[in-house]
Write a protein that holds these residues in place. Structure first.
Motif, PDB file in Angstrom:
ATOM      1  N   MET A  31       0.847  -1.175   0.000  1.00 44.59           N
ATOM      2  CA  MET A  31       0.000   0.000   0.000  1.00 44.59           C
ATOM      3  C   MET A  31       0.886   1.229   0.000  1.00 44.59           C
ATOM      4  N   SER A  32       0.501   2.204  -0.761  1.00 48.42           N
ATOM      5  CA  SER A  32       1.271   3.435  -0.855  1.00 48.42           C
ATOM      6  C   SER A  32       0.362   4.618  -0.581  1.00 48.42           C
ATOM      7  N   LEU A  33       0.925   5.611   0.057  1.00 47.87           N
ATOM      8  CA  LEU A  33       0.175   6.819   0.396  1.00 47.87           C
ATOM      9  C   LEU A  33       0.821   7.988  -0.317  1.00 47.87           C
ATOM     10  N   ARG A  34       0.017   8.724  -1.041  1.00 51.30           N
ATOM     11  CA  ARG A  34       0.512   9.908  -1.733  1.00 51.30           C
ATOM     12  C   ARG A  34      -0.300  11.105  -1.279  1.00 51.30           C
ATOM     13  N   LEU A  35       0.411  12.158  -0.950  1.00 49.89           N
ATOM     14  CA  LEU A  35      -0.259  13.394  -0.561  1.00 49.89           C
ATOM     15  C   LEU A  35      -0.480  14.247  -1.797  1.00 49.89           C
ATOM     16  N   LYS A  36      -1.709  14.672  -1.995  1.00 50.37           N
ATOM     17  CA  LYS A  36      -2.012  15.479  -3.162  1.00 50.37           C
ATOM     18  C   LYS A  36      -1.440  16.878  -3.034  1.00 50.37           C
ATOM     19  N   ASN A  37      -1.511  17.448  -1.841  1.00 53.58           N
ATOM     20  CA  ASN A  37      -1.028  18.809  -1.646  1.00 53.58           C
ATOM     21  C   ASN A  37      -0.091  18.837  -0.445  1.00 53.58           C
ATOM     22  N   LYS A  38       1.192  18.705  -0.692  1.00 52.61           N
ATOM     23  CA  LYS A  38       2.176  18.655   0.388  1.00 52.61           C
ATOM     24  C   LYS A  38       2.292  19.979   1.128  1.00 52.61           C
ATOM     25  N   LYS A  39       1.906  21.082   0.525  1.00 51.28           N
ATOM     26  CA  LYS A  39       1.996  22.397   1.162  1.00 51.28           C
ATOM     27  C   LYS A  39       1.097  22.491   2.384  1.00 51.28           C
ATOM     28  N   ASN A  40       0.000  21.753   2.410  1.00 54.69           N
ATOM     29  CA  ASN A  40      -0.922  21.803   3.535  1.00 54.69           C
ATOM     30  C   ASN A  40      -0.519  20.866   4.659  1.00 54.69           C
ATOM     31  N   PHE A  41       0.424  19.973   4.414  1.00 55.56           N
ATOM     32  CA  PHE A  41       0.858  19.009   5.411  1.00 55.56           C
ATOM     33  C   PHE A  41       1.910  19.647   6.312  1.00 55.56           C
ATOM     34  N   THR A  42       1.696  19.590   7.615  1.00 61.02           N
ATOM     35  CA  THR A  42       2.675  20.106   8.573  1.00 61.02           C
ATOM     36  C   THR A  42       2.902  19.087   9.676  1.00 61.02           C
ATOM     37  N   PHE A  43       4.028  19.210  10.333  1.00 61.61           N
ATOM     38  CA  PHE A  43       4.291  18.393  11.507  1.00 61.61           C
ATOM     39  C   PHE A  43       4.900  19.275  12.583  1.00 61.61           C
ATOM     40  N   THR A  44       4.755  18.844  13.832  1.00 59.84           N
ATOM     41  CA  THR A  44       5.297  19.596  14.949  1.00 59.84           C
ATOM     42  C   THR A  44       6.707  19.129  15.239  1.00 59.84           C
ATOM     43  N   SER A  45       7.601  20.086  15.357  1.00 61.60           N
ATOM     44  CA  SER A  45       8.974  19.797  15.735  1.00 61.60           C
ATOM     45  C   SER A  45       9.317  20.643  16.950  1.00 61.60           C
ATOM     46  N   ILE A  46       9.999  20.027  17.918  1.00 62.44           N
ATOM     47  CA  ILE A  46      10.410  20.751  19.120  1.00 62.44           C
ATOM     48  C   ILE A  46      11.824  21.285  18.902  1.00 62.44           C
ATOM     49  N   VAL A  47      11.979  22.583  19.050  1.00 61.75           N
ATOM     50  CA  VAL A  47      13.276  23.241  18.920  1.00 61.75           C
ATOM     51  C   VAL A  47      13.706  23.676  20.313  1.00 61.75           C
ATOM     52  N   GLU A  48      14.912  23.260  20.720  1.00 57.78           N
ATOM     53  CA  GLU A  48      15.445  23.635  22.024  1.00 57.78           C
ATOM     54  C   GLU A  48      16.434  24.782  21.850  1.00 57.78           C
ATOM     55  N   ILE A  49      16.253  25.812  22.669  1.00 56.89           N
ATOM     56  CA  ILE A  49      17.066  27.013  22.558  1.00 56.89           C
ATOM     57  C   ILE A  49      17.678  27.322  23.921  1.00 56.89           C
ATOM     58  N   LEU A  50      18.996  27.476  23.957  1.00 56.85           N
ATOM     59  CA  LEU A  50      19.681  27.905  25.171  1.00 56.85           C
ATOM     60  C   LEU A  50      20.027  29.370  24.979  1.00 56.85           C
ATOM     61  N   THR A  51      19.568  30.207  25.896  1.00 57.08           N
ATOM     62  CA  THR A  51      19.707  31.643  25.737  1.00 57.08           C
ATOM     63  C   THR A  51      19.964  32.315  27.078  1.00 57.08           C
ATOM     64  N   LYS A  52      20.414  33.550  27.020  1.00 62.29           N
ATOM     65  CA  LYS A  52      20.590  34.289  28.259  1.00 62.29           C
ATOM     66  C   LYS A  52      19.229  34.778  28.737  1.00 62.29           C
ATOM     67  N   SER A  53      19.123  34.967  30.015  1.00 62.39           N
ATOM     68  CA  SER A  53      17.870  35.418  30.612  1.00 62.39           C
ATOM     69  C   SER A  53      17.793  36.939  30.556  1.00 62.39           C
ATOM     70  N   GLY A  54      16.573  37.435  30.528  1.00 61.27           N
ATOM     71  CA  GLY A  54      16.368  38.879  30.577  1.00 61.27           C
ATOM     72  C   GLY A  54      16.322  39.509  29.207  1.00 61.27           C
ATOM     73  N   GLY A  55      16.198  40.814  29.220  1.00 61.04           N
ATOM     74  CA  GLY A  55      16.133  41.548  27.958  1.00 61.04           C
ATOM     75  C   GLY A  55      14.857  41.242  27.203  1.00 61.04           C
ATOM     76  N   ASN A  56      14.974  41.246  25.915  1.00 66.13           N
ATOM     77  CA  ASN A  56      13.825  41.026  25.031  1.00 66.13           C
ATOM     78  C   ASN A  56      13.890  39.661  24.365  1.00 66.13           C
ATOM     79  N   VAL A  57      14.290  38.640  25.105  1.00 66.72           N
ATOM     80  CA  VAL A  57      14.481  37.301  24.534  1.00 66.72           C
ATOM     81  C   VAL A  57      13.220  36.810  23.836  1.00 66.72           C
ATOM     82  N   TYR A  58      12.086  36.912  24.501  1.00 69.94           N
ATOM     83  CA  TYR A  58      10.847  36.384  23.918  1.00 69.94           C
ATOM     84  C   TYR A  58      10.400  37.193  22.706  1.00 69.94           C
TER      85      TYR A  58
END
Length: 86
Positions: free
Chosen positions: A1-28
């Motif tokens: 069985m094969s699965l083909r997506l008709k419109n790949k632009k609408n397909f998204t997935f969640t990825s977790i990005v880890e960021i190490l940063t200094k505290s304070g300021g305008n980080v967010y």
């Protein structure tokens, strides 16, 4: 069985990005502006502060593919307050 997506632009997935940063300021503000510039939606955010005052921020972003994820990581890594992005 094969699965083909008709419109790949609408397909998204969640990825977790880890960021190490200094505290304070305008980080967010810097992080949200950068994510907005690359055009991704934020699904979740979690912040832990280390004893030395650094922040470990985990952001769940919705991306279309690995290339877009790489773009997100590169953009975040270019910020002055960011030490490391995984």
């Amino acid at each position: 069985m094969s699965l083909r997506l008709k419109n790949k632009k609408n397909f998204t997935f969640t990825s977790i990005v880890e960021i190490l940063t200094k505290s304070g300021g305008n980080v967010y503000v810097e992080l949200t502006n950068a994510l907005s510039e690359v055009g991704v939606k934020v699904q979740s955010i979690n912040t832990n502060e280390a004893a030395n005052g650094e922040l470990l921020i985990k952001i769940g972003v919705l991306v279309h593919d690995k290339n877009q994820l790489s773009t997100v990581k590169n953009k975040l890594a270019s910020l002055k307050s960011v030490y490391e992005v995984k």
